[in-house]
Design a protein around this motif. Structure first.
Motif, PDB file in Angstrom:
ATOM      1  N   LEU A  41       1.076  -1.463  -0.441  1.00 47.56           N
ATOM      2  CA  LEU A  41      -0.447   0.035  -0.002  1.00 47.56           C
ATOM      3  C   LEU A  41       0.815   1.462   0.032  1.00 47.56           C
ATOM      4  O   LEU A  41       1.855   1.490   0.909  1.00 47.56           O
ATOM      5  CB  LEU A  41      -0.972  -0.314   0.976  1.00 47.56           C
ATOM      6  N   LYS A  42       0.228   2.147  -0.787  1.00 45.88           N
ATOM      7  CA  LYS A  42       1.778   3.459  -0.619  1.00 45.88           C
ATOM      8  C   LYS A  42       1.519   4.139   0.150  1.00 45.88           C
ATOM      9  O   LYS A  42      -0.357   4.302   1.189  1.00 45.88           O
ATOM     10  CB  LYS A  42       0.174   4.649  -2.076  1.00 45.88           C
ATOM     11  N   HIS A  43       1.690   4.721   0.775  1.00 46.73           N
ATOM     12  CA  HIS A  43       1.648   5.772   2.204  1.00 46.73           C
ATOM     13  C   HIS A  43       2.122   5.138   3.492  1.00 46.73           C
ATOM     14  O   HIS A  43       2.320   5.904   4.611  1.00 46.73           O
ATOM     15  CB  HIS A  43       1.353   6.717   1.969  1.00 46.73           C
ATOM     16  N   ILE A  44       1.396   3.863   3.814  1.00 45.23           N
ATOM     17  CA  ILE A  44       1.898   2.945   4.629  1.00 45.23           C
ATOM     18  C   ILE A  44       2.620   1.944   4.587  1.00 45.23           C
ATOM     19  O   ILE A  44       2.293   1.209   3.593  1.00 45.23           O
ATOM     20  CB  ILE A  44       0.814   3.283   5.421  1.00 45.23           C
ATOM     21  N   ASN A  45       2.855   1.723   5.638  1.00 44.98           N
ATOM     22  CA  ASN A  45       3.548   0.180   5.882  1.00 44.98           C
ATOM     23  C   ASN A  45       2.772  -1.529   5.933  1.00 44.98           C
ATOM     24  O   ASN A  45       3.115  -1.801   6.693  1.00 44.98           O
ATOM     25  CB  ASN A  45       4.888   0.066   6.687  1.00 44.98           C
ATOM     26  N   PHE A  46       2.159  -1.122   4.705  1.00 47.44           N
ATOM     27  CA  PHE A  46       0.734  -2.233   4.979  1.00 47.44           C
ATOM     28  C   PHE A  46       1.235  -3.192   3.539  1.00 47.44           C
ATOM     29  O   PHE A  46       1.244  -2.917   2.552  1.00 47.44           O
ATOM     30  CB  PHE A  46      -0.427  -2.010   5.091  1.00 47.44           C
ATOM     31  N   PHE A  47       1.090  -4.286   3.520  1.00 50.13           N
ATOM     32  CA  PHE A  47      -0.074  -5.161   2.423  1.00 50.13           C
ATOM     33  C   PHE A  47      -0.636  -5.842   2.384  1.00 50.13           C
ATOM     34  O   PHE A  47      -1.760  -5.719   3.231  1.00 50.13           O
ATOM     35  CB  PHE A  47       1.132  -6.618   1.688  1.00 50.13           C
ATOM     36  N   VAL A  48      -1.546  -5.442   0.673  1.00 47.81           N
ATOM     37  CA  VAL A  48      -2.992  -5.763   0.962  1.00 47.81           C
ATOM     38  C   VAL A  48      -3.361  -6.943  -0.327  1.00 47.81           C
ATOM     39  O   VAL A  48      -2.550  -7.207  -1.552  1.00 47.81           O
ATOM     40  CB  VAL A  48      -3.325  -4.150   0.262  1.00 47.81           C
ATOM     41  N   ASP A  49      -4.347  -7.245   0.185  1.00 40.94           N
ATOM     42  CA  ASP A  49      -4.290  -9.188  -0.963  1.00 40.94           C
ATOM     43  C   ASP A  49      -6.026  -9.594  -1.096  1.00 40.94           C
ATOM     44  O   ASP A  49      -6.439  -8.645   0.138  1.00 40.94           O
ATOM     45  CB  ASP A  49      -3.637 -10.117  -0.064  1.00 40.94           C
ATOM     46  N   GLU A  50      -6.086  -9.868  -2.124  1.00 35.54           N
ATOM     47  CA  GLU A  50      -8.024 -10.291  -1.988  1.00 35.54           C
ATOM     48  C   GLU A  50      -8.135 -11.624  -1.815  1.00 35.54           C
ATOM     49  O   GLU A  50      -7.517 -12.678  -2.073  1.00 35.54           O
ATOM     50  CB  GLU A  50      -7.933  -9.985  -3.598  1.00 35.54           C
ATOM     51  N   ILE A  51      -9.415 -11.625  -1.499  1.00 38.16           N
ATOM     52  CA  ILE A  51     -10.068 -12.887  -1.290  1.00 38.16           C
ATOM     53  C   ILE A  51     -11.131 -12.592  -1.818  1.00 38.16           C
ATOM     54  O   ILE A  51     -12.466 -12.478  -1.206  1.00 38.16           O
ATOM     55  CB  ILE A  51     -10.618 -13.326   0.237  1.00 38.16           C
ATOM     56  N   GLY A  52     -11.784 -13.242  -2.808  1.00 38.18           N
ATOM     57  CA  GLY A  52     -12.692 -12.458  -3.563  1.00 38.18           C
ATOM     58  C   GLY A  52     -12.814 -10.989  -3.810  1.00 38.18           C
ATOM     59  O   GLY A  52     -12.091 -10.321  -4.126  1.00 38.18           O
ATOM     60  N   GLN A  53     -14.635 -10.972  -2.927  1.00 36.96           N
ATOM     61  CA  GLN A  53     -14.673  -9.084  -3.177  1.00 36.96           C
ATOM     62  C   GLN A  53     -14.082  -8.965  -1.437  1.00 36.96           C
ATOM     63  O   GLN A  53     -14.298  -7.901  -1.493  1.00 36.96           O
ATOM     64  CB  GLN A  53     -15.896  -9.337  -2.749  1.00 36.96           C
ATOM     65  N   ASN A  54     -13.448  -9.548  -0.759  1.00 41.38           N
ATOM     66  CA  ASN A  54     -12.908  -9.269   0.903  1.00 41.38           C
ATOM     67  C   ASN A  54     -11.338  -8.801   0.487  1.00 41.38           C
ATOM     68  O   ASN A  54     -10.646  -8.627  -0.954  1.00 41.38           O
ATOM     69  CB  ASN A  54     -12.921 -10.452   1.191  1.00 41.38           C
ATOM     70  N   ARG A  55     -10.709  -7.564   1.240  1.00 39.48           N
ATOM     71  CA  ARG A  55      -9.401  -7.861   1.120  1.00 39.48           C
ATOM     72  C   ARG A  55      -8.793  -7.820   3.091  1.00 39.48           C
ATOM     73  O   ARG A  55      -9.621  -7.632   3.448  1.00 39.48           O
ATOM     74  CB  ARG A  55      -9.550  -6.197   1.083  1.00 39.48           C
ATOM     75  N   ILE A  56      -7.778  -8.097   2.766  1.00 36.57           N
ATOM     76  CA  ILE A  56      -6.874  -8.329   3.360  1.00 36.57           C
ATOM     77  C   ILE A  56      -5.601  -8.094   3.901  1.00 36.57           C
ATOM     78  O   ILE A  56      -5.142  -7.945   2.839  1.00 36.57           O
ATOM     79  CB  ILE A  56      -6.561 -10.405   3.724  1.00 36.57           C
ATOM     80  N   THR A  57      -5.657  -7.146   4.796  1.00 39.45           N
ATOM     81  CA  THR A  57      -3.976  -6.328   5.225  1.00 39.45           C
ATOM     82  C   THR A  57      -3.597  -7.480   6.550  1.00 39.45           C
ATOM     83  O   THR A  57      -4.115  -7.097   7.158  1.00 39.45           O
ATOM     84  CB  THR A  57      -4.461  -4.848   5.031  1.00 39.45           C
ATOM     85  N   TRP A  81     -11.091   1.869   5.939  1.00 42.54           N
ATOM     86  CA  TRP A  81     -10.178   1.359   6.792  1.00 42.54           C
ATOM     87  C   TRP A  81      -9.168   1.750   6.231  1.00 42.54           C
ATOM     88  O   TRP A  81      -8.126   2.208   6.868  1.00 42.54           O
ATOM     89  CB  TRP A  81      -9.604   0.050   7.020  1.00 42.54           C
ATOM     90  N   TYR A  82      -8.732   1.749   5.149  1.00 43.31           N
ATOM     91  CA  TYR A  82      -7.931   2.338   4.861  1.00 43.31           C
ATOM     92  C   TYR A  82      -7.313   3.847   5.008  1.00 43.31           C
ATOM     93  O   TYR A  82      -6.318   4.599   4.835  1.00 43.31           O
ATOM     94  CB  TYR A  82      -7.621   2.149   3.285  1.00 43.31           C
ATOM     95  N   ASP A  83      -8.512   4.871   4.967  1.00 42.34           N
ATOM     96  CA  ASP A  83      -8.839   5.946   4.885  1.00 42.34           C
ATOM     97  C   ASP A  83      -8.522   6.823   6.467  1.00 42.34           C
ATOM     98  O   ASP A  83      -8.285   8.017   6.780  1.00 42.34           O
ATOM     99  CB  ASP A  83     -10.162   6.786   4.578  1.00 42.34           C
ATOM    100  N   HIS A  84      -9.255   6.063   7.177  1.00 44.03           N
ATOM    101  CA  HIS A  84      -8.690   5.950   8.403  1.00 44.03           C
ATOM    102  C   HIS A  84      -7.194   7.156   8.823  1.00 44.03           C
ATOM    103  O   HIS A  84      -6.769   7.829   9.892  1.00 44.03           O
ATOM    104  CB  HIS A  84      -9.227   5.134   9.629  1.00 44.03           C
ATOM    105  N   PHE A  85      -5.700   6.172   8.084  1.00 44.20           N
ATOM    106  CA  PHE A  85      -4.585   6.372   8.429  1.00 44.20           C
ATOM    107  C   PHE A  85      -4.573   7.941   7.747  1.00 44.20           C
ATOM    108  O   PHE A  85      -3.086   8.993   8.294  1.00 44.20           O
ATOM    109  CB  PHE A  85      -4.099   5.708   7.031  1.00 44.20           C
ATOM    110  N   PHE A  86      -5.672   8.899   7.334  1.00 42.60           N
ATOM    111  CA  PHE A  86      -4.827   9.781   6.841  1.00 42.60           C
ATOM    112  C   PHE A  86      -5.867  11.428   6.757  1.00 42.60           C
ATOM    113  O   PHE A  86      -6.941  10.614   7.653  1.00 42.60           O
ATOM    114  CB  PHE A  86      -5.198   9.970   5.121  1.00 42.60           C
TER     115      PHE A  86
END
Length: 86
Positions: A41-57, A81-86
């Protein structure tokens, strides 16, 4: 293979999933632990992966040989969840 850890809020997100999705998440976690560095992910030290329509960070801590999971949910929940970092 990396060791696994969960953020304090992980249980809250995971418990909201239906049983079928929970099973898919567990399978995805096993795959992530084998090769964790995927889409960063840009600007934060996380990775994201997809599980169908879901996301896991998650975050990878190489020096500790650990992957810590933070969030799992739908794409809309992920955006909040992502937006709460900004």
């Amino acid at each position: 293979m990396y060791q696994i850890a969960y953020d304090d809020k992980w249980g809250y997100y995971f418990d909201q999933l239906d049983e079928e999705t929970k099973e898919r998440v567990v399978k995805k976690i096993k795959k992530i632990l084998e090769f964790p560095e995927k889409r960063h992910l840009k600007h934060i030290n996380f990775f994201v992966d997809e599980i169908g329509q879901n996301r896991i960070t998650y975050a990878v801590y190489k020096e500790q040989n650990k992957v810590k999971f933070y969030f799992v949910g739908t794409h809309k929940e992920y955006e909040k969840w992502y937006d709460h970092f900004f």
